[in-house]
Design an enzyme around this catalytic site. Structure first.
Site, PDB file in Angstrom:
ATOM      1  N   GLU A  74       0.739  -1.427  -0.177  1.00 13.30           N
ATOM      2  CA  GLU A  74       0.311  -0.022  -0.087  1.00 13.30           C
ATOM      3  C   GLU A  74       0.863   1.410  -0.016  1.00 13.30           C
ATOM      4  O   GLU A  74       0.301   2.420  -0.471  1.00 13.30           O
ATOM      5  CB  GLU A  74      -0.946  -0.079   0.968  1.00 13.30           C
ATOM      6  CG  GLU A  74      -0.362  -0.115   2.760  1.00 13.30           C
ATOM      7  CD  GLU A  74      -0.766  -0.963   3.682  1.00 13.30           C
ATOM      8  OE1 GLU A  74      -0.961  -2.311   3.088  1.00 13.30           O
ATOM      9  OE2 GLU A  74      -1.476  -0.774   4.588  1.00 13.30           O
ATOM     10  N   SER A  75       1.931   1.050   0.342  1.00 15.05           N
ATOM     11  CA  SER A  75       3.056   2.486   0.444  1.00 15.05           C
ATOM     12  C   SER A  75       3.238   2.730  -0.983  1.00 15.05           C
ATOM     13  O   SER A  75       3.890   3.818  -1.324  1.00 15.05           O
ATOM     14  CB  SER A  75       4.180   2.066   0.966  1.00 15.05           C
ATOM     15  OG  SER A  75       4.685   0.778   0.491  1.00 15.05           O
TER      16      SER A  75
END
Lengths: 261, 297
Positions: free
Chosen positions: A56-57
């Site tokens: 998700e980063s």
């Protein structure tokens, strides 16, 4: 080439190996943090060379990082990634339905695989936990999810206090009725056993070598169903990790930060 | 001549009003603007609302310093150790309001603000108790009647970003993963860019595809080498995991944060002095140099 079973391994190494088996070749896996980071690296190094990982980063990787990872943003995970991008790019893939399998953890899980990482009670005292991060999104939108948790009876509750990450809700067709997009939890792997879901309800699938099925059932505050109830086949024994898998885990986690101790 | 927006950290932070909403920690565990956060602590800029996906102890530090009234975030803690103890104590003691989000809903909130729309719909959150938090609305979409969650825009007063290099104009290069950095930059009224290095504008213009933060969005540029420690910065330094674990131990008990801040924030005159105190080797030992990119005419 199939490798032999490892003779010695820790409970967490077995969890990583069991989680890695939940990734099929060609899957796009939403990985997150801690043990699933290592599980993806094992899977892509063994039976799933064409799997991809997204974080998700904003990281997309096709291979294990060349160095130990405490977090998804450690430089070895960014170095020679396929793509380093932004969160909406990755969450967009999730929202479109492009993620085959997502990994989740939780402080508490209930009968239908709902997870709580927001707040719990110890007696009368409320304890604030860190929160969802991306877990709620992964739980809502992945085609299927795999949950990893330490096997501690206090984590198994009839109904979670706060649904941070929805599982199968109240069981049955609850996800469809609530318009929850993804398929929901497919498996739970703890440090003592693996579980499946039938009609949205958790059931005991296999116990890890040396663990007694009745002991596992006694850790749950409801009458836990078993594979025998669901398919007629007796509760099995979790496959031990292969010696190759254990070697890889120790290469990816050389000091045992995540998998030993 | 374009305006020179360079400032000292103290000057830049002095222009932030108490009561401001600040977005920070936007690239998740990567490139967190700790040096800017520590200057907020020195100046005691309080009554803040913090916005971010996960903050990996930056928010915990600002909460520990008593500067925060409200956190609008998906996750607040310490990625290495789990709990953020200051955050826990403040929430459990009723001193801090938390607006619970997921990472995607924070991203959509900032994206809505950068697009100038009041909200954006998502199919995430449905079925969770997060969807029932008071800031959201569950509705039907007006076209096909699908159930969706409406996520309201969040427009911060300030967005803090840490980058590898910026020109004095504010044009900046950030590489590695970026999380919700660019959405937050465009959503905010003011942007503080802290940079490992201030460079000649020609360096930035040599690679315009990497330039997604431009001067008209930027209020101030501060040169802050090592300004993201203990978080990592792609190509510059590795994450200092031990530092996160030591911080967790130091702040486990009430009062622990004050002693920690006396040593690491109030006890250092400058980021250079802070850097001297960090003895672990975090250097990038096997750098990867990107293949040459050619522009021209």
């Amino acid at each position: 080439m199939a490798s032999e079973d490892a003779s010695e391994y820790t409970a967490r190494e077995l969890m990583v190996s069991a989680a890695a088996r939940e990734i099929d070749d060609g899957d796009v896996a939403f990985v997150g943090m801690r043990l699933p980071l290592i599980a993806f690296q094992v899977a892509v190094s063994t039976h799933a060379p064409n799997a991809m990982s997204v974080f998700e980063s904003g990281v997309v990787r096709e291979d294990p990082a060349d160095g130990f990872l405490h977090t998804m943003c450690d430089l070895p995970n960014l170095d020679r990634a396929v793509s380093t991008t932004g969160m909406l790019d990755v969450m967009g893939r999730l929202a479109r339905g492009d993620i085959d399998v997502g990994f989740l953890g939780g402080a508490e899980i209930d009968r239908y695989g709902n997870l709580n990482t927001t707040r719990v009670h110890a007696g009368d005292r409320e304890i604030r936990l860190p929160g969802s991060g991306g877990a709620c999104d992964i739980a809502c939108l992945s085609d299927r999810t795999v949950i990893l948790m330490a096997h501690e009876p206090r984590r198994f509750v009839e109904r979670v206090e706060y649904v941070t990450s929805p599982g199968h809700g109240e069981g049955g067709d609850w996800r469809d009725e609530q318009s929850v997009q993804g398929g929901g939890p497919n498996a739970l792997v703890t440090s003592k056993a693996t579980f499946g879901f039938d009609d949205g309800e958790l059931y005991l699938r296999t116990v890890h070598p040396g663990v007694d099925a009745d002991e596992v059932a006694a850790d749950f505050p409801w009458d836990l169903r078993t594979r025998e109830d669901v398919t007629g086949e007796a509760v099995g024994v979790t496959d031990a990790p292969s010696s190759e898998a254990v070697e890889l885990i120790r290469e990816f986690d050389p000091d045992g930060f995540w998998t030993r101790g | 001549m374009p305006a020179d927006k360079t400032a000292s950290m103290a000057e830049a932070i002095a222009s932030i009003e108490p009561g401001s909403t600040i977005a920070a920690g936007l690239a998740l565990e990567h490139a967190i603007p700790f040096a800017a956060g520590h200057e907020l602590v020195r100046q005691g800029t309080d009554d803040l609302t913090l916005v971010g996906p996960i903050s990996d102890v930056l928010f915990d530090q600002l909460v520990g310093a008593g500067l925060v009234s409200n956190v609008r975030a998906a996750w607040t803690g310490n990625v290495s150790a789990g709990s953020g103890y200051n955050f826990r104590r403040a929430v459990e003691g009723g001193e801090l309001d938390v607006e619970n989000h997921s990472n995607f809903s924070i991203a959509l909130s900032l994206h809505a603000a950068e697009l100038g729309v009041p909200y954006l719909p998502t199919r995430s959150l449905l079925g969770s108790d997060i969807a029932g938090e008071p800031q959201f609305r569950i509705t039907e979409d007006p076209f096909e009647g699908q159930r969706v969650v409406q996520v309201p825009a969040i427009a911060p007063d300030w967005t803090f970003v840490h980058v590898q290099r910026a020109a004095p104009t504010g044009d900046a290069h950030l590489w590695g993963n970026t999380g919700v950095t660019y959405e937050a930059v465009r959503a905010a009224d003011n942007v503080l860019v802290t940079a490992e290095e201030i460079v000649d504008p020609e360096v930035i213009k040599s690679d315009p595809s990497r330039t997604r933060i431009t001067r008209e969005q930027v209020t101030a540029v501060v040169e802050a080498p090592f300004g993201a420690h203990p978080s990592p910065v792609a190509g510059r330094y590795n994450r200092d995991n031990e530092f996160f674990l030591e911080y967790a131990e130091a702040t486990r008990d009430e009062g622990g944060f004050d002693a920690w801040a006396d040593e690491w924030i109030h006890g250092v005159e400058s980021r250079a002095e802070y850097r001297e105190k960090v003895t672990r080797d975090l250097s990038v030992r096997e750098p990867t140099t990107a293949a040459e990119v050619t522009y021209g005419q």
